[in-house]
Design a protein around this motif. Sequence first.
Motif, PDB file in Angstrom:
ATOM      1  N   ASN A   8       0.827  -1.397  -0.105  1.00 20.23           N
ATOM      2  CA  ASN A   8       0.317   0.341   0.241  1.00 20.23           C
ATOM      3  C   ASN A   8       1.057   1.354  -0.260  1.00 20.23           C
ATOM      4  OD1 ASN A   8       0.758  -0.722   2.808  1.00 20.23           O
ATOM      5  ND2 ASN A   8      -1.150   0.950   3.850  1.00 20.23           N
ATOM      6  N   ASN A   9       2.458   0.957  -0.190  1.00 17.64           N
ATOM      7  CA  ASN A   9       3.006   2.094  -0.175  1.00 17.64           C
ATOM      8  C   ASN A   9       2.732   2.746  -1.292  1.00 17.64           C
ATOM      9  OD1 ASN A   9       4.556   4.200  -0.074  1.00 17.64           O
ATOM     10  ND2 ASN A   9       6.758   2.725   0.907  1.00 17.64           N
ATOM     11  N   SER A  68      -2.493   3.802   1.384  1.00 18.84           N
ATOM     12  CA  SER A  68      -3.867   3.827   1.585  1.00 18.84           C
ATOM     13  C   SER A  68      -4.597   2.814   2.250  1.00 18.84           C
ATOM     14  CB  SER A  68      -4.530   2.848  -0.200  1.00 18.84           C
ATOM     15  OG  SER A  68      -3.390   0.912  -0.002  1.00 18.84           O
ATOM     16  N   SER A  69      -3.219   2.287   3.502  1.00 20.26           N
ATOM     17  CA  SER A  69      -3.687   1.590   4.990  1.00 20.26           C
ATOM     18  C   SER A  69      -2.826   1.915   5.605  1.00 20.26           C
ATOM     19  CB  SER A  69      -4.142   0.762   4.494  1.00 20.26           C
ATOM     20  OG  SER A  69      -3.921  -0.686   5.472  1.00 20.26           O
ATOM     21  N   LEU A  70      -2.788   2.237   7.353  1.00 22.06           N
ATOM     22  CA  LEU A  70      -1.712   2.115   7.934  1.00 22.06           C
ATOM     23  C   LEU A  70      -1.584   0.480   8.457  1.00 22.06           C
ATOM     24  CD1 LEU A  70      -3.184   4.695  10.379  1.00 22.06           C
ATOM     25  CD2 LEU A  70      -1.432   5.458   9.284  1.00 22.06           C
ATOM     26  N   GLY A  74      -0.133  -4.205   5.097  1.00 22.98           N
ATOM     27  CA  GLY A  74      -1.025  -3.666   3.474  1.00 22.98           C
ATOM     28  C   GLY A  74      -2.764  -3.751   3.557  1.00 22.98           C
ATOM     29  N   THR A  75      -3.444  -4.904   4.293  1.00 27.38           N
ATOM     30  CA  THR A  75      -4.708  -4.703   4.204  1.00 27.38           C
ATOM     31  C   THR A  75      -5.538  -4.185   4.526  1.00 27.38           C
ATOM     32  OG1 THR A  75      -4.386  -5.124   6.609  1.00 27.38           O
ATOM     33  CG2 THR A  75      -4.670  -7.400   5.323  1.00 27.38           C
ATOM     34  N   GLN A  87      -0.646  -3.063  15.782  1.00 26.20           N
ATOM     35  CA  GLN A  87       0.340  -2.436  14.604  1.00 26.20           C
ATOM     36  C   GLN A  87       0.159  -1.256  13.790  1.00 26.20           C
ATOM     37  OE1 GLN A  87       3.865  -2.582  15.368  1.00 26.20           O
ATOM     38  NE2 GLN A  87       3.637  -3.886  16.692  1.00 26.20           N
ATOM     39  N   SER A  88       0.623  -0.325  13.186  1.00 26.70           N
ATOM     40  CA  SER A  88      -0.069   0.651  12.506  1.00 26.70           C
ATOM     41  C   SER A  88       1.717   1.576  12.454  1.00 26.70           C
ATOM     42  CB  SER A  88      -0.717   2.247  13.172  1.00 26.70           C
ATOM     43  OG  SER A  88      -0.596   2.760  12.294  1.00 26.70           O
TER      44      SER A  88
END
Length: 149
Positions: A8-9, A68-70, A74-75, A87-88
């Motif tokens: 998601n990066n 797009s997600s923390l 990447g989920t 975890q974030s």
Amino acid sequence: MLLPMVENNLFEDIFRVEKLNPDDKKLFERVTRIEARSEKFDMFMHLDINSEIYPLKVGQKFTLVLVSSLNPDGTPDTGYYTQINRQSLANNFEYVMYGKLYRITEGSGREKAELNISFGGLLMLLKGDTSHCNKFELDQRLYLLIRKV
């Protein structure tokens, strides 16, 4: 230190603040518009930040990541956030905003691509080579993560 590439990066680079409140306009007391340029991809950026909680100075460098997600794997996010035993990606950064990409202007030839994102009224313009903007979609929800270098 850049993050390891995760699914998601969408964008990551180190920026240097070139100007604060370009055109000598400061519209809101606690908001500063920074003008910055990235080191790796030579991207140009205007970004509104809450300068009361996260001040930046001319010449200062910071890592900026758009995801797009923390979730580190990447989920997709569930839409609800709780800090308890979670975890974030946000844990590795000092300033985080959540927003929506509302305009994409695709460049052709020498024209640069432009991304416009709103973080609850704080705006971002990211402009540069089209190849660095091809992972983005209109109406996409994004997190902006910043950490001073």
